[in-house]
Design a protein around this motif. Structure first.
Motif, short mmCIF file in Angstrom:
data_model
loop_
_atom_site.label_atom_id
_atom_site.label_comp_id
_atom_site.label_asym_id
_atom_site.label_seq_id
_atom_site.Cartn_x
_atom_site.Cartn_y
_atom_site.Cartn_z
N LEU A 266 -10.22 16.06 -7.31
CA LEU A 266 -8.79 16.13 -7.61
C LEU A 266 -7.96 15.69 -6.41
N ASN A 267 -8.34 16.13 -5.22
CA ASN A 267 -7.57 15.78 -4.01
C ASN A 267 -7.72 14.32 -3.63
N GLU A 268 -8.94 13.80 -3.70
CA GLU A 268 -9.19 12.45 -3.22
C GLU A 268 -8.81 11.37 -4.24
N ALA A 269 -9.11 11.59 -5.51
CA ALA A 269 -8.92 10.56 -6.52
C ALA A 269 -7.52 10.55 -7.14
N LEU A 270 -6.82 11.70 -7.12
CA LEU A 270 -5.52 11.76 -7.78
C LEU A 270 -4.40 12.20 -6.84
N LEU A 271 -4.48 13.42 -6.32
CA LEU A 271 -3.37 13.96 -5.53
C LEU A 271 -3.12 13.16 -4.26
N TYR A 272 -4.17 12.61 -3.69
CA TYR A 272 -4.03 11.80 -2.47
C TYR A 272 -3.04 10.66 -2.65
N HIS A 273 -3.07 10.02 -3.82
CA HIS A 273 -2.23 8.84 -4.05
C HIS A 273 -0.76 9.22 -4.24
N LEU A 274 -0.48 10.47 -4.57
CA LEU A 274 0.91 10.90 -4.74
C LEU A 274 1.57 11.20 -3.40
N THR A 275 0.79 11.62 -2.43
CA THR A 275 1.35 12.02 -1.13
C THR A 275 0.76 11.20 0.02
N ARG A 276 0.25 10.02 -0.28
CA ARG A 276 -0.43 9.20 0.72
C ARG A 276 0.52 8.74 1.81
N THR A 277 0.11 8.89 3.05
CA THR A 277 0.84 8.35 4.21
C THR A 277 -0.19 7.65 5.11
N ASP A 278 -0.07 6.35 5.23
CA ASP A 278 -1.04 5.55 5.97
C ASP A 278 -0.38 5.01 7.24
N PRO A 279 -0.82 5.47 8.44
CA PRO A 279 -0.19 5.03 9.69
C PRO A 279 -0.60 3.63 10.12
N ARG A 280 -1.61 3.07 9.45
CA ARG A 280 -2.04 1.72 9.82
C ARG A 280 -1.05 0.69 9.30
N HIS A 281 -0.94 -0.43 9.99
CA HIS A 281 0.05 -1.44 9.61
C HIS A 281 -0.30 -2.05 8.26
N ASN A 282 0.71 -2.22 7.43
CA ASN A 282 0.56 -2.87 6.14
C ASN A 282 1.91 -3.45 5.76
N PHE A 283 1.99 -4.13 4.62
CA PHE A 283 3.21 -4.83 4.23
C PHE A 283 4.39 -3.91 3.94
N SER A 284 4.15 -2.64 3.73
CA SER A 284 5.21 -1.72 3.31
C SER A 284 6.29 -1.55 4.37
N ILE A 285 7.53 -1.38 3.90
CA ILE A 285 8.64 -1.15 4.83
C ILE A 285 8.59 0.26 5.42
N TYR A 286 7.75 1.12 4.87
CA TYR A 286 7.67 2.50 5.35
C TYR A 286 6.66 2.69 6.48
N PHE A 287 5.84 1.67 6.74
CA PHE A 287 4.70 1.90 7.63
C PHE A 287 5.13 2.33 9.03
N TYR A 288 6.22 1.74 9.59
CA TYR A 288 6.61 2.05 10.97
C TYR A 288 7.09 3.49 11.11
N HIS A 289 7.86 3.94 10.13
CA HIS A 289 8.31 5.34 10.14
C HIS A 289 7.11 6.28 10.05
N ILE A 290 6.16 5.93 9.19
CA ILE A 290 4.96 6.77 9.05
C ILE A 290 4.15 6.74 10.35
N TYR A 291 4.06 5.59 10.99
CA TYR A 291 3.32 5.46 12.24
C TYR A 291 3.93 6.33 13.34
N LEU A 292 5.25 6.34 13.42
CA LEU A 292 5.93 7.10 14.48
C LEU A 292 5.84 8.60 14.29
N HIS A 293 5.79 9.05 13.04
CA HIS A 293 5.85 10.49 12.76
C HIS A 293 4.57 11.05 12.17
N HIS A 294 3.50 10.27 12.19
CA HIS A 294 2.28 10.71 11.53
C HIS A 294 1.68 11.94 12.21
#
Length: 445
Positions: A266-294
């Motif tokens: 339940l945590n890995e296959a479903l709930l993880y995707h609802l609250t996922r925060t990935d500090p690694r660089h990716n195309f998303s505009i949110y990545f830098y904020h997540i990187y700074l506050h991870h």
């Protein structure tokens, strides 16, 4: 004679695309064995390890970073028992199936065979798509399932559509965004005399249609009246069947795997995707904020708040375009990916499989507006990749520049969406039956 020639050409296209994928799978095996840079996607190694764990009697979630349905691990059991490239073959076969489904959908809508072939080519020979499956990514399976659900709805097979929709939402959660457009389409009484939906056929002389409702429908006098008419129209036998059966399928599969693997699933296959925060660089505009506050972590409210822009855009697109179902699904997917908290190149396949479904209804020519859209999208992506290369391989501190490149890429996606909308010939997927019109007319009298 011309029809026979076109049919032969279609099968040659399918055969050539199949040969291309077989060659790429074989080449990928050679490159992995002889070169330092692997052809195989790292996710495929995760899938294979999870399948090996299941084959040994363990849990797929014993493999770190496996965050998919256990169905995928079961599907790839032959990776351990027969051939390590089994999964790539399955994914590539699903890739070809997508091409076949695209042709089927366009044929049902009366699109000429030559136009259908070019639309299928736009999928089968797109470098983004034929490399995804051959490198070992499972997204072609999801794309094929989504298109099959659409075919079932077009043919009036509501229960079959509900079965596959519930299954694919369990398999990969993102198609949940299509639920409301599906219900809206099913909520209208479009059935013809034989009980099947009446599909609006393609026409070379079709004009951009107005989104106003049928002139026989009495205009509501207040917002509450409008809302009541809309909601009451959604409560039909088909919508109830679709909602109950698809929901039952989703919860049935979820229940089975929760019983087998507990909270890990339940945590890995479903709930993880609802609250996922990935500090690694990716195309998303949110990545830098997540990187700074991870390191400090995020509250559940903060994690869910990032869905708000997605939700607003999704609702706007559904309200505006839901009756032109393939077009609505395409726009929803592009917007969902563009505003997602995490965006990688594999997500682009989600909307590339829907793009051929709208090409016959666009007035945009490849030269020059179509070419401009492609260049804007690709150049903005290459611009981001340049900064990502400097960060990852040269170790330079270019986080801010990379974040700005992400903003530019979001702007490029928005620009392309606007251009596509402006040049699209709005056409409802289904036509209102004569029986429904007579009911409206008698009601008005």
């Amino acid at each position: 004679m011309a029809a026979t020639t076109t049919t032969t050409l279609r099968w040659r296209v399918m055969a050539a695309s199949a040969a291309l994928r077989v060659a790429l799978v074989a080449y990928g095996e050679w490159q992995d064995a002889h070169l330092e840079v692997r052809y195989t996607d790292v996710d495929y190694l995760v899938f294979s390890d999870a399948a090996a764990s299941v084959a040994a009697g363990g849990s797929p979630f014993a493999r770190a970073t496996y965050r998919y349905s256990p169905l995928l691990a079961f599907l790839l059991l032959p990776n351990s028992l027969l051939q390590p490239a089994w999964g790539k073959i399955i994914f590539s076969a699903a890739d070809l199936l997508v091409g076949f489904f695209i042709d089927t959908i366009l044929r049902l809508r009366g699109v000429p065979e030559k136009t259908r072939i070019w639309s299928v080519v736009a999928w089968l020979f797109n470098p983004f798509t034929f490399t995804i499956g051959t490198r070992g990514n499972c997204e072609p399976i999801v794309c094929a399932a989504v298109l099959w659900v659409l075919i079932c709805l077009m043919k009036g097979r509501v229960l079959q559509a509900a079965f596959w929709y519930g299954l694919i939402v369990h398999f990969r959660i993102y198609p949940i965004i299509y639920a409301v457009p599906f219900v809206i389409v099913l909520g209208k009484d479009y059935a013809g005399p034989d009980g099947r939906p009446i599909l609006t056929q393609w026409s070379s002389k079709q004009q951009l249609q107005s989104d106003r409702t049928d002139e026989n429908v009495e205009e509501p006098t207040s917002f509450l009246a409008t809302l009541w008419i809309f909601l009451s129209g959604l409560i039909t036998r088909n919508t109830i069947l679709f909602g109950l059966f698809s929901g039952s399928m989703f919860f049935a599969w979820t229940g089975v795997f929760f019983y087998l693997y507990g909270w890990d699933f339940l945590n890995e296959a479903l709930l993880y995707h609802l609250t996922r925060t990935d500090p690694r660089h990716n195309f998303s505009i949110y990545f830098y904020h997540i990187y700074l506050h991870h390191q400090q972590g995020f509250s559940s409210i903060q994690k869910l708040a990032s869905f708000l822009p997605q939700l607003i855009v999704q609702l706007a697109l559904i309200v505006r375009f839901s009756r032109d179902l393939p077009f609505c699904l395409f726009l929803q997917t592009v917007a969902f990916v563009a505003f997602n908290k995490v965006m990688t190149a594999q997500y682009f396949v989600w909307f590339f499989c829907l793009l051929p479904l709208i090409l016959p209804w666009t007035s945009m020519k490849l030269r020059w507006k179509g070419l401009v859209c492609m260049l804007v999208w690709m150049v903005s992506q290459l611009h981001w990749l340049m900064w990502a290369y400097l960060l990852e391989f040269k170790g330079r501190n270019v986080f801010v520049q990379l974040w700005v490149a992400g903003l530019v890429f979001l702007a490029a996606n928005t620009f392309v969406m606007i251009m596509v909308i402006r040049h699209h010939k709005y056409t409802q997927l289904l036509s209102v039956s004569a029986n429904s019109r007579s009911k409206v007319a008698s009601k008005k009298e």
